[in-house]
Design a protein around this motif. Structure first.
Motif, PDB file in Angstrom:
ATOM      1  N   SER A   1     -30.598 -46.047 -64.471  1.00 16.42           N
ATOM      2  CA  SER A   1     -29.481 -46.865 -64.935  1.00 16.42           C
ATOM      3  C   SER A   1     -29.296 -48.105 -64.065  1.00 16.42           C
ATOM      4  CB  SER A   1     -28.190 -46.040 -64.964  1.00 16.42           C
ATOM      5  OG  SER A   1     -27.690 -45.813 -63.652  1.00 16.42           O
ATOM      6  N   ALA A   2     -29.810 -48.075 -62.829  1.00 25.87           N
ATOM      7  CA  ALA A   2     -29.698 -49.235 -61.944  1.00 25.87           C
ATOM      8  C   ALA A   2     -30.548 -50.399 -62.437  1.00 25.87           C
ATOM      9  CB  ALA A   2     -30.098 -48.844 -60.522  1.00 25.87           C
TER      10      ALA A   2
ATOM     11  N   PRO B   1     -28.333 -53.264 -64.799  1.00 25.07           N
ATOM     12  CA  PRO B   1     -27.651 -54.413 -64.190  1.00 25.07           C
ATOM     13  C   PRO B   1     -28.586 -55.287 -63.368  1.00 25.07           C
ATOM     14  CG  PRO B   1     -27.039 -52.371 -63.070  1.00 25.07           C
ATOM     15  CD  PRO B   1     -27.797 -51.983 -64.297  1.00 25.07           C
TER      16      PRO B   1
ATOM     17  N   CYS C   1     -35.006 -53.832 -57.549  1.00 25.13           N
ATOM     18  CA  CYS C   1     -33.716 -54.495 -57.762  1.00 25.13           C
ATOM     19  C   CYS C   1     -33.523 -55.643 -56.781  1.00 25.13           C
ATOM     20  CB  CYS C   1     -32.582 -53.485 -57.622  1.00 25.13           C
ATOM     21  SG  CYS C   1     -32.589 -52.183 -58.887  1.00 25.13           S
TER      22      CYS C   1
ATOM     23  N   ARG D   1     -27.105 -58.517 -61.780  1.00 29.60           N
ATOM     24  CA  ARG D   1     -25.937 -57.919 -61.135  1.00 29.60           C
ATOM     25  C   ARG D   1     -26.413 -56.952 -60.049  1.00 29.60           C
ATOM     26  NH1 ARG D   1     -24.320 -56.222 -66.359  1.00 29.60           N
ATOM     27  NH2 ARG D   1     -23.785 -54.197 -65.442  1.00 29.60           N
TER      28      ARG D   1
ATOM     29  N   GLN E   1     -24.985 -50.058 -56.188  1.00 26.80           N
ATOM     30  CA  GLN E   1     -23.976 -49.003 -56.217  1.00 26.80           C
ATOM     31  C   GLN E   1     -24.496 -47.771 -56.952  1.00 26.80           C
ATOM     32  OE1 GLN E   1     -21.112 -49.203 -54.523  1.00 26.80           O
ATOM     33  NE2 GLN E   1     -20.721 -47.068 -55.064  1.00 26.80           N
ATOM     34  N   ARG E   2     -25.221 -47.980 -58.024  1.00 29.29           N
ATOM     35  CA  ARG E   2     -25.780 -46.841 -58.760  1.00 29.29           C
ATOM     36  C   ARG E   2     -26.860 -46.143 -57.941  1.00 29.29           C
ATOM     37  NH1 ARG E   2     -25.783 -48.653 -65.157  1.00 29.29           N
ATOM     38  NH2 ARG E   2     -23.796 -49.755 -65.069  1.00 29.29           N
TER      39      ARG E   2
ATOM     40  N   ASP F   1     -25.207 -56.058 -57.085  1.00 26.67           N
ATOM     41  CA  ASP F   1     -24.253 -55.141 -56.480  1.00 26.67           C
ATOM     42  C   ASP F   1     -24.038 -53.900 -57.336  1.00 26.67           C
ATOM     43  OD1 ASP F   1     -24.051 -56.909 -54.416  1.00 26.67           O
ATOM     44  OD2 ASP F   1     -22.112 -57.737 -55.014  1.00 26.67           O
ATOM     45  N   ASP F   2     -23.969 -54.085 -58.657  1.00 28.64           N
ATOM     46  CA  ASP F   2     -23.817 -52.932 -59.548  1.00 28.64           C
ATOM     47  C   ASP F   2     -25.035 -52.016 -59.465  1.00 28.64           C
ATOM     48  OD1 ASP F   2     -21.398 -53.883 -60.356  1.00 28.64           O
ATOM     49  OD2 ASP F   2     -22.100 -54.716 -62.249  1.00 28.64           O
ATOM     50  N   ALA F   3     -26.217 -52.639 -59.387  1.00 24.26           N
ATOM     51  CA  ALA F   3     -27.441 -51.845 -59.296  1.00 24.26           C
ATOM     52  C   ALA F   3     -27.481 -51.041 -58.000  1.00 24.26           C
ATOM     53  CB  ALA F   3     -28.655 -52.760 -59.390  1.00 24.26           C
TER      54      ALA F   3
END
Length: 410
Positions: free
Chosen positions: A210-211, A214, A254, A219, A225-226, A221-223
């Motif tokens: 799922s990373a 984003p 990422c 994105r 975080q996952r 930071d979203d990646a």
């Protein structure tokens, strides 16, 4: 002939259907002695203590009456059940009424369901994604329907295979069909199924996939975080080195997308150290068939390319191409595309076109949208050389009838 002892057949049937093939197995799952289970499976089973009632009904997905117990006079009939669950119209698991003992599937249903999941996993590497995808979705729908009719170990096994099926569907949607929004919803279902199975490592794999979504949209930071969540699940599941190395490789991808190639190369170096230190070569999960030490080097080559380290990238990717197993055809098209990009960046259009044409040959045999994306990137970078014969020859292949129609159809 001696008379056969009468038993609590309801509890025994529920135990076997839930995958506990011996009284000792159920005793261990409940943290009680086997003598206690033996008494419960007798002709006149004693009424269990309230906390054991809760654990029994939750584990076997049956009411106390359905398990062959009778409440003593003046006592309630036992706890109400909220499980099992089924899939709603949206594909998300939702609570449903309790199923009767007669509706419970045998323990063999888990093995049967897993075998089909395993076959789909193998077929991914050769069957056209648009052909395989609806079959995988139908299999996932079947798994959602089976969950309410299973319990215990059987339920956990079905849920784990269901999570893997959703993960495969999400991978096809993201990497092959290029539908990231759809993939995001599918991966959420995969995570929920992994939670039903309490499968920490599968949960880590789903979160890491799922990373990518984003990260591809910028994105970072979203990646990240996952990926923090994925590493937490991996730690809880005592992940083997090969899975931890893959998480490093995903984070490196990422970071590369975000332009942080130095950080990415550090992560890849850490992954290489993990694999080098894995002297016991602990086997990873069966479903982790998309990663290997050779695949890690493919990550390195791509990052070196994007960092501008062209000689190193050429050396790394050439070695990867030689080491790739013959059946890794999708990855071969990506590596050839990266080698073409190296030569284009080095100002060698003829060498770039040669690798790109080889990649197109590979894509005609096994389609992979990610591989085609690499070729299109190379062609854009060759714009200053577009009048040279080698680039025109590439255009003839890239925009031929069969290639163009296939790309649009897929």
């Amino acid at each position: 002939m001696p008379q056969q002892a009468r038993t609590n057949t309801r509890l025994r049937a529920a135990r076997v259907a839930a995958g506990y093939h011996s009284q000792q197995a159920l005793a261990s799952a409940l943290s009680v002695g086997v003598r206690q289970v033996r008494r419960w499976e007798s002709e006149a089973p004693p009424w269990p203590h309230p906390d054991l009632q809760e654990r029994l009904t939750r584990l076997l997905s049956q009411t106390m009456e359905g398990l062959g117990f009778r409440a003593p006079a003046g006592r309630d009939s036992g706890p109400e059940l909220r499980r099992p669950q089924r899939a709603s119209a949206s594909g998300v698991l939702a609570a449903v009424p309790l199923q009767s003992a007669a509706a419970m599937q045998p323990a063999t249903v888990a093995t049967d369901y897993q075998s089909v999941t395993r076959a789909h996993r193998r077929m991914y590497w050769s069957v056209a994604p648009a052909t395989l995808h609806p079959t995988v979705l139908a299999h996932a729908a079947l798994g959602c329907s089976l969950l309410p009719e299973t319990a215990g170990q059987t339920r956990a096994s079905v849920a784990s295979a269901l999570g893997e099926s959703w993960l495969l569907a999400g991978r096809i949607e993201f990497f092959d069909l290029q539908e990231p929004e759809r993939a995001a919803a599918t991966l959420l279902r995969a995570l929920q199924a992994a939670g039903e199975a309490d499968d920490q490592l599968l949960g880590a794999a789903v979160l890491a996939h799922s990373a990518f979504i984003p990260a591809w949209k910028g994105r970072r930071d979203d990646a990240v975080q996952r990926l923090v969540a994925a590493r937490t699940y991996a730690r809880r599941g005592s992940a083997p080195a090969i899975l931890l190395a893959w998480l490093d490789a995903v984070e490196a991808e990422c970071e590369t997308r975000a332009g942080n190639t130095r950080t990415a190369l550090h992560l890849i170096g850490h992954a290489e150290d993990l694999l080098a230190d894995d002297v016991d070569q602990e086997v990873g999960p069966e479903w982790l068939d998309w990663f290997s030490p050779v695949r890690l080097q493919a990550f390195r080559g791509d990052t070196e390319l994007r960092a501008g380290h062209l000689p190193q990238a050429r050396t790394t990717l050439t070695a990867v191409l030689e080491a790739l197993p013959a059946d890794e055809e999708k990855q071969r098209s990506v590596v050839l595309g990266d080698l073409a990009a190296v030569e284009a960046a080095a100002g060698s259009p003829e060498a770039a076109c040669q690798h790109a044409l080889s990649a197109l040959d590979q894509l005609e045999r096994t389609w992979y949208a990610t591989g085609m994306d690499r070729i299109r990137e190379v062609r854009r970078s060759l714009a200053p050389h577009q009048h040279e014969p080698c680039v025109r020859a590439l255009d003839e292949r890239l925009y031929g009838w069969s290639t163009t129609v296939s790309a649009l159809a897929r």
